[in-house]
Scaffold this active site. Structure first.
Site, PDB file in Angstrom:
ATOM      1  N   GLN A 164     136.365  73.700  25.771  1.00  6.97           N
ATOM      2  CA  GLN A 164     136.291  73.190  24.423  1.00  6.97           C
ATOM      3  C   GLN A 164     135.398  73.709  23.695  1.00  6.97           C
ATOM      4  O   GLN A 164     135.447  73.862  22.363  1.00  6.97           O
ATOM      5  CB  GLN A 164     136.260  71.422  24.573  1.00  6.97           C
ATOM      6  N   VAL A 181     128.451  65.398  34.217  1.00  7.98           N
ATOM      7  CA  VAL A 181     127.024  65.816  33.930  1.00  7.98           C
ATOM      8  C   VAL A 181     126.544  65.336  32.522  1.00  7.98           C
ATOM      9  O   VAL A 181     125.182  65.505  32.322  1.00  7.98           O
ATOM     10  CB  VAL A 181     127.022  67.294  34.168  1.00  7.98           C
ATOM     11  N   GLN A 182     127.184  64.768  31.724  1.00  7.97           N
ATOM     12  CA  GLN A 182     126.736  64.440  30.291  1.00  7.97           C
ATOM     13  C   GLN A 182     125.542  63.368  30.676  1.00  7.97           C
ATOM     14  O   GLN A 182     124.677  63.597  29.612  1.00  7.97           O
ATOM     15  CB  GLN A 182     127.862  63.732  29.527  1.00  7.97           C
ATOM     16  N   GLY A 206     132.358  76.010  27.000  1.00 10.89           N
ATOM     17  CA  GLY A 206     133.249  76.054  27.917  1.00 10.89           C
ATOM     18  C   GLY A 206     134.740  76.132  27.283  1.00 10.89           C
ATOM     19  O   GLY A 206     134.623  76.714  26.296  1.00 10.89           O
ATOM     20  N   HIS A 260     135.619  63.311  24.629  1.00 10.42           N
ATOM     21  CA  HIS A 260     136.311  62.526  25.572  1.00 10.42           C
ATOM     22  C   HIS A 260     135.389  61.226  25.643  1.00 10.42           C
ATOM     23  O   HIS A 260     134.165  61.484  25.867  1.00 10.42           O
ATOM     24  CB  HIS A 260     136.515  63.248  26.744  1.00 10.42           C
ATOM     25  N   GLY A 281     141.497  73.479  25.056  1.00  3.20           N
ATOM     26  CA  GLY A 281     140.531  74.287  24.209  1.00  3.20           C
ATOM     27  C   GLY A 281     141.409  75.662  23.771  1.00  3.20           C
ATOM     28  O   GLY A 281     141.334  75.926  22.596  1.00  3.20           O
TER      29      GLY A 281
HETATM   30  P1  NAD Z   1     134.016  72.900  30.833  1.00  9.62           P
HETATM   31  O1  NAD Z   1     134.245  72.883  32.474  1.00  9.62           O
HETATM   32  O2  NAD Z   1     134.547  73.996  30.085  1.00  9.62           O
HETATM   33  O3  NAD Z   1     132.289  73.128  30.450  1.00  9.62           O
HETATM   34  C1  NAD Z   1     131.701  74.089  30.639  1.00  9.62           C
HETATM   35  C2  NAD Z   1     130.224  74.064  29.861  1.00  9.62           C
HETATM   36  O4  NAD Z   1     129.343  73.041  30.256  1.00  9.62           O
HETATM   37  C3  NAD Z   1     129.553  75.525  29.976  1.00  9.62           C
HETATM   38  O5  NAD Z   1     128.930  75.720  28.751  1.00  9.62           O
HETATM   39  C4  NAD Z   1     128.381  75.300  30.969  1.00  9.62           C
HETATM   40  O6  NAD Z   1     127.152  75.961  30.838  1.00  9.62           O
HETATM   41  C5  NAD Z   1     127.914  73.992  30.731  1.00  9.62           C
HETATM   42  N1  NAD Z   1     127.701  73.096  32.009  1.00  9.62           N
HETATM   43  C6  NAD Z   1     128.325  72.827  33.048  1.00  9.62           C
HETATM   44  N2  NAD Z   1     127.684  71.977  33.920  1.00  9.62           N
HETATM   45  C7  NAD Z   1     126.007  71.936  33.114  1.00  9.62           C
HETATM   46  C8  NAD Z   1     124.912  71.200  33.459  1.00  9.62           C
HETATM   47  N3  NAD Z   1     124.819  70.412  34.714  1.00  9.62           N
HETATM   48  N4  NAD Z   1     124.135  71.318  32.663  1.00  9.62           N
HETATM   49  C9  NAD Z   1     124.356  71.818  31.341  1.00  9.62           C
HETATM   50  N5  NAD Z   1     125.388  72.494  31.174  1.00  9.62           N
HETATM   51  C10 NAD Z   1     126.358  72.547  31.916  1.00  9.62           C
HETATM   52  O7  NAD Z   1     134.077  71.547  29.884  1.00  9.62           O
HETATM   53  P2  NAD Z   1     135.358  71.110  29.082  1.00  9.62           P
HETATM   54  O8  NAD Z   1     136.584  71.051  29.854  1.00  9.62           O
HETATM   55  O9  NAD Z   1     135.420  71.757  27.891  1.00  9.62           O
HETATM   56  O10 NAD Z   1     135.090  69.645  28.529  1.00  9.62           O
HETATM   57  C11 NAD Z   1     133.871  69.363  27.815  1.00  9.62           C
HETATM   58  C12 NAD Z   1     134.525  68.178  26.979  1.00  9.62           C
HETATM   59  O11 NAD Z   1     135.419  68.104  26.495  1.00  9.62           O
HETATM   60  C13 NAD Z   1     134.563  66.974  28.161  1.00  9.62           C
HETATM   61  O12 NAD Z   1     134.274  65.670  27.724  1.00  9.62           O
HETATM   62  C14 NAD Z   1     136.056  66.830  28.338  1.00  9.62           C
HETATM   63  O13 NAD Z   1     136.434  65.678  28.884  1.00  9.62           O
HETATM   64  C15 NAD Z   1     136.484  67.182  26.919  1.00  9.62           C
HETATM   65  N6  NAD Z   1     137.705  67.698  26.763  1.00  9.62           N
HETATM   66  C16 NAD Z   1     138.313  68.650  27.430  1.00  9.62           C
HETATM   67  C17 NAD Z   1     139.609  69.331  27.248  1.00  9.62           C
HETATM   68  C18 NAD Z   1     139.836  70.711  27.948  1.00  9.62           C
HETATM   69  O14 NAD Z   1     140.567  71.384  27.202  1.00  9.62           O
HETATM   70  N7  NAD Z   1     139.342  70.889  28.926  1.00  9.62           N
HETATM   71  C19 NAD Z   1     140.380  68.651  26.371  1.00  9.62           C
HETATM   72  C20 NAD Z   1     140.031  67.475  25.594  1.00  9.62           C
HETATM   73  C21 NAD Z   1     138.658  67.026  26.045  1.00  9.62           C
HETATM   74 MG    MG Z   2     140.472  64.353  30.720  1.00 10.76          MG
END
Ligand code: NAD
Ligand code: MG
Length: 330
Positions: free
Chosen positions: A28, A84-85, A26, A107, A133
């Site tokens: 990140q 969901v982790q 997604g 995170h 990201g």
């Molecule tokens: P996101 O919402 O973009 O995640 C999407 C991804 O998760 C996809 O690959 C999807 O297939 C998968 N997914 C969603 N639900 C699922 C499930 N039930 N089972 C399996 N796979 C599933 O996530 P993100 O915003 O990139 O966040 C990921 C991590 O990075 C988190 O720990 C978040 O706190 C951290 N983070 C995010 C950002 C950001 O830029 N959004 C910044 C810093 C840290």
């Molecule tokens: Mg956050």
């Protein structure tokens, strides 16, 4: 003072011979996977069957179901949504956690609130970018990067710090600085900006828009004055670079400076400090974590309702019109 690591403190050779499994493609996951690959790391992506998986395939990655990617990875980056982790960990990752592997979080949520407790033989690492990201990728391509927080929650191999710093270097973060911050502090600070700073700014914009329009101002002009021109973004970026007061001194006329300083106590009254402490308490005692996990279990009903209300707000239509009229640089 916080310890900060730069490129010279990290060695990409620490990733040699190791496979990085990026679980989740997604916001990140995609940015980190692309940067890691461009930095020479061996990357496999783990993703369920969805549009994110298709994107990873289009981007040329080897994409496996999550359990298989976790089994292949020496360094496992868990980049699915925080709520969901726990479930993904139990079903797909725990069985794959052989001693000597590393589990890496962007995170600290799942670790800070005890949702995930990795086994003793595994390095527990935090590599938490401070920007979305999109910037992790864009700034990397421009030869820079975004700052990150790094932490070693558990060092099973004796190589934990070297490993997290090598990952930080590979995503471009040590070009600007990787700051040592604990899992707990990272989680709490990250939630703090999400529970105070951003709602404060975003709600101020929305409420101000409503009242300005009610008071007869042209909606496009009102929006331009708020976030529509990009000024708010630019001045905050400059404040991050040179400091808040220096930014105000160098960019603002006396009338503007006077207004900013004179009205500050009225728009953020003393009582706000009490509110900030209350917000911090709800983060630290786990009340918010429980609320978020319950929301996820029910299928995000409140989140969906709040998102719909935001989309239906007249501000959104004005934003679309203003985007047609004013061509901001991309
Ligand atoms: P996101 O919402 O973009 O995640 C999407 C991804 O998760 C996809 O690959 C999807 O297939 C998968 N997914 C969603 N639900 C699922 C499930 N039930 N089972 C399996 N796979 C599933 O996530 P993100 O915003 O990139 O966040 C990921 C991590 O990075 C988190 O720990 C978040 O706190 C951290 N983070 C995010 C950002 C950001 O830029 N959004 C910044 C810093 C840290
Ligand atoms: Mg956050």
């Amino acid at each position: 003072m916080a310890r900060v690591y730069y490129d010279q403190d990290a060695d990409l050779a620490d990733l040699a011979g190791e496979t990085v499994a990026v679980l989740g493609y997604g916001i990140q996951g995609r940015a980190q996977a692309l940067n890691l690959r461009d930095s020479g790391a061996t990357v496999v992506v783990g993703n369920r069957e969805d549009a994110y998986r298709a994107q990873a395939v289009t981007d040329g990655f080897e994409v496996l179901p999550i359990p298989e990617a976790a089994a292949r990875g020496d360094l496992i980056l868990l980049l699915v949504p925080d709520e969901v982790q726990g479930e993904v960990y139990e079903q797909a990752i725990r069985p794959a956690l052989a001693p000597g592997k590393a589990l890496v979080f962007a995170h600290g949520f799942a670790v800070r609130y005890g949702v995930i407790r990795p086994p003793e033989g595994v390095d527990l690492l935090l590599l938490a970018p401070r920007l979305p990201g999109k910037y992790v990728r864009d700034l990397y391509l421009r030869g820079s990067g975004v700052p990150v927080y790094v932490d070693v929650g558990h060092d099973a191999t004796g190589r934990a710090r070297r490993r997290v710093l090598a990952l930080a270097k590979a995503i471009g973060a040590t070009r600007v600085g990787a700051m040592e911050v604990s899992f707990a502090q990272e989680t709490e600070l990250d939630h703090f900006s999400e529970h105070f700073l951003y709602p404060l700014i975003f709600t101020a914009l929305r409420v101000a828009y409503e009242v300005l329009v009610e008071e007869g101002y042209d909606p496009e002009a009102a929006l331009m004055e708020l976030h529509g021109s990009g000024e708010v973004g630019e001045v905050l970026l400059e404040a991050g670079r040179v400091g808040l007061d220096r930014m105000i001194e160098t960019l603002a006329s006396p009338a503007c400076q006077y207004g900013i300083y004179a009205y500050a106590p009225r728009v953020v009254p003393e009582g706000t400090r009490r509110l900030i402490r209350e917000i911090l308490r709800e983060i630290r005692d786990g009340s918010f974590a429980r609320e978020l996990l319950a929301e996820q279990r029910q299928g995000y009903p409140r989140l969906r309702a709040m998102r719909e209300a935001a989309r239906a707000h007249p501000l959104a239509a004005t934003e679309a019109r203003l985007r047609e009229l004013i061509r901001l640089p991309r």
